[in-house]
Design a protein around this motif. Structure first.
Motif, PDB file in Angstrom:
ATOM      1  N   UNK A 276      39.305  -8.082  21.110  1.00 52.76           N
ATOM      2  CA  UNK A 276      38.668  -6.901  20.538  1.00 52.76           C
ATOM      3  C   UNK A 276      39.770  -6.094  19.876  1.00 52.76           C
ATOM      4  N   UNK A 277      39.450  -5.478  18.751  1.00 52.29           N
ATOM      5  CA  UNK A 277      40.439  -4.666  18.040  1.00 52.29           C
ATOM      6  C   UNK A 277      39.957  -3.225  18.044  1.00 52.29           C
TER       7      UNK A 277
ATOM      8  N   UNK B 286      25.839  -4.728  11.719  1.00 47.97           N
ATOM      9  CA  UNK B 286      26.669  -3.611  12.171  1.00 47.97           C
ATOM     10  C   UNK B 286      26.932  -3.639  13.673  1.00 47.97           C
ATOM     11  N   UNK B 287      25.923  -3.922  14.474  1.00 45.88           N
ATOM     12  CA  UNK B 287      26.131  -3.926  15.926  1.00 45.88           C
ATOM     13  C   UNK B 287      27.127  -5.003  16.335  1.00 45.88           C
ATOM     14  N   UNK B 288      27.020  -6.166  15.723  1.00 43.27           N
ATOM     15  CA  UNK B 288      27.965  -7.242  16.053  1.00 43.27           C
ATOM     16  C   UNK B 288      29.380  -6.860  15.638  1.00 43.27           C
ATOM     17  N   UNK B 289      29.522  -6.269  14.460  1.00 44.33           N
ATOM     18  CA  UNK B 289      30.850  -5.842  14.011  1.00 44.33           C
ATOM     19  C   UNK B 289      31.427  -4.819  14.982  1.00 44.33           C
TER      20      UNK B 289
ATOM     21  N   UNK C 160      35.205  -1.598  17.700  1.00 42.82           N
ATOM     22  CA  UNK C 160      34.437  -0.412  18.111  1.00 42.82           C
ATOM     23  C   UNK C 160      34.608   0.798  17.200  1.00 42.82           C
ATOM     24  N   UNK C 161      35.740   0.898  16.517  1.00 41.41           N
ATOM     25  CA  UNK C 161      35.985   2.059  15.656  1.00 41.41           C
ATOM     26  C   UNK C 161      35.539   1.832  14.211  1.00 41.41           C
ATOM     27  N   UNK C 162      34.804   0.758  13.963  1.00 42.62           N
ATOM     28  CA  UNK C 162      34.433   0.418  12.586  1.00 42.62           C
ATOM     29  C   UNK C 162      33.609   1.510  11.925  1.00 42.62           C
TER      30      UNK C 162
ATOM     31  N   UNK D  74      39.112   0.811  11.485  1.00 36.92           N
ATOM     32  CA  UNK D  74      38.541  -0.268  10.665  1.00 36.92           C
ATOM     33  C   UNK D  74      37.571   0.344   9.654  1.00 36.92           C
ATOM     34  N   UNK D  75      37.718  -0.053   8.406  1.00 39.89           N
ATOM     35  CA  UNK D  75      36.785   0.324   7.349  1.00 39.89           C
ATOM     36  C   UNK D  75      36.141  -0.949   6.811  1.00 39.89           C
TER      37      UNK D  75
END
Length: 253
Positions: free
Chosen positions: A192-193, A213-216, A221-223, A197-198
């Protein structure tokens, strides 16, 4: 594998990763603009441009190439910006080796499996006869039956090098053709990162969908999500000002 790198500018390192059939040169004016504030390193991914050739094209292997190159250049940790296939490489790198990634920009791709829509381009390029003396116009005509869009043909033909003797592709087409099922997918990685993230989508593109979006966010988590107006899949080429208006503030935080 240490990758071919094209560098501009100075400051904090920023790595640019192109998509399938691309090269470091695709970033052109984007790299020059970002070089005003960063040491911008555009890479040729394996089997593309001037980098080495290999049968494996899975995302962990390509991420390892980027990691090895960053360490060799003394450019880690770095902000990493990847488009399409390069975005998947960037995500794989951030998940596997998060200490190397200061922040992440993913341009018009999600960590999911896509349908085999691009295999026809590989077949079309492999089918172009390459006799000595072939002209760019003749190569374009040979592609036109399978690739009717002039802009896409022009993009693909950037990889065909003309000179003494027969032209040559700066792509490992056999290796790419064999690896297409892997390139279309994305591995189930355990990491996990948690860094910034953008995720950018093109307004006219369906590559990044709301249902992704949920999978990303489960992996990043900060996407944050944003849309490049008026663009399709090639967000940085179709609307450079709109792309930069989103990327530059994110990199400056």
């Amino acid at each position: 594998m240490r990758l071919n790198a094209v560098e501009l500018g100075g400051g904090a390192p920023l790595v640019l990763l192109h998509g399938l059939f691309g090269s470091a040169g695709n970033w052109g004016a984007i790299q020059k603009r970002l070089a005003a504030t960063h040491r911008v390193i555009a890479l040729d991914l394996r089997n593309h441009g001037a980098s080495g050739r290999a049968a494996a094209m899975d995302y962990p292997a390509m991420a390892d190439d980027v990691a090895e190159t960053l360490r060799a250049l003394g450019a880690a940790p770095a902000a990493v910006l990847g488009h399409s296939m390069g975005g998947k490489v960037a995500m794989a790198l951030a998940l596997a080796q998060p200490a190397l990634v200061e922040r992440l920009v993913v341009a018009d791709i999600a960590p999911v499996t896509y349908p085999p829509a691009l295999r026809g381009y590989v077949a079309a390029m492999r089918a172009v006869p390459l006799p000595a003396g072939l002209t760019r116009r003749e190569a374009d005509a040979a592609l036109a039956g399978s690739v009717p869009e002039p802009g896409i043909r022009a993009f693909l033909l950037q990889n065909l090098r003309f000179g003494e003797g027969a032209p040559q592709w700066r792509l490992a087409l056999e290796e790419i053709a064999a690896a297409m099922p892997v390139i279309e997918g994305f591995p189930d990685l355990a990491g996990r990162y948690d860094g910034p993230v953008l995720v950018l989508g093109g307004e006219r593109s369906s590559y990044v969908r709301p249902e992704h979006h949920d999978h990303i966010r489960s992996l990043f988590p900060a996407a944050e999500f944003a849309t490049v107006p008026g663009s399709g899949h090639w967000v940085h080429a179709e609307n450079p000002p709109g792309f930069l208006a989103l990327v530059e503030p994110f990199l400056a935080r």
